[in-house]
Design an enzyme around this catalytic site. Structure first.
Site: not given
Ligand code: URA
Length: 240
Positions: A100
């Site tokens: 993310d």
């Molecule tokens: N899980 C998440 O919620 N975000 C990420 O970036 C990776 C795994």
């Protein structure tokens, strides 16, 4: 180099898959059908798989400590992870899975589709460990619930995950810990932790399989992966 390693390194398949391909007479070297997976070949040999030249162009493998604030996309209105790379290095690369925008930590970038597929395919169950900080109070038996699988609103429960609680303060309602998952569903860690009573405020990926984030890389820095690191993720590379 042995023919089977040459084919495996080019992404044709695993060592045993390429041996089968040779046995099935799918591979020729300089116009002659190959019979011996151990025959020696070099870069100037014309190797064909199913009548198509095997691409031996050098592939790129990079490891980055992704900072918060950039996205794992080739083009976006926001800053992307590729904006952190030189024009020369970033050519042809894509990210192995995604983190993310606000997640930090270990990110791999490559132009090798077979390598990326092997690490992200749901059937391979490659473990990924995340460090998290969050707000809230963990529900009772959170560790057991993570292990059993959690309903995060998808068609099936999450695969068994390992939750390690590092700190949990009921007074300040804050939690830190590590979660190891073997899938890569959208926002998976955040959604799982939400179900366990915690809103994630900081997330960092620490490892993929046996490969850990290089502690010498500051957020935003990257470097080529070493042969040893590649071998950690591709056991078939170890054999010569
Ligand atoms: N899980 C998440 O919620 N975000 C990420 O970036 C990776 C795994």
């Amino acid at each position: 180099m042995r023919l089977d390693k040459f084919l495996a390194d080019a992404g044709i398949g695993t060592r045993s898959e390429v041996k089968t391909a040779i046995r099935k007479r799918f591979v020729s070297v300089n116009g002659t059908l190959a019979k011996d997976p151990g025959m020696a070949v070099c870069e100037t040999d014309m190797v064909l798989y199913k009548d198509q030249p095997v691409n031996t162009a050098k592939t790129g493998y990079f490891l980055m400590n992704k900072p918060s604030g950039c996205v794992c996309a080739n083009k976006d209105d926001s800053k992307t992870v590729f904006d952190l790379m030189s024009m020369q290095d970033r050519k042809g690369l894509f990210t192995v899975g995604r983190l993310d925008k606000d997640t930090e930590g270990l990110l791999l970038l490559t132009d090798d589709g077979a390598f990326a597929h092997a690490l992200t395919s749901p059937r391979r169950h490659v473990n990924k460990t995340y460090y998290f900080e969050g707000e809230g109070c963990l529900v009772e038996q959170a560790v057991a619930k993570a292990e059993e699988g959690i309903d995060i609103g998808d068609d099936k429960l999450t695969e068994p995950a390992k939750l390690v609680i590092l700190t949990a303060s009921p007074e300040s309602k804050t939690v830190t810990g590590e979660l190891t998952i073997s899938e890569g569903r959208f926002h998976q860690v955040k959604r799982m932790m939400k179900k366990l009573g915690v809103t994630i405020t900081y997330l960092k990926r620490l490892s993929i399989g046996d490969l850990c984030l290089d502690p010498n890389l500051l957020p935003g820095q990257y470097r080529p992966m070493t042969e040893e690191e590649l071998a950690l993720l591709q056991p078939e590379r170890k054999k010569t």
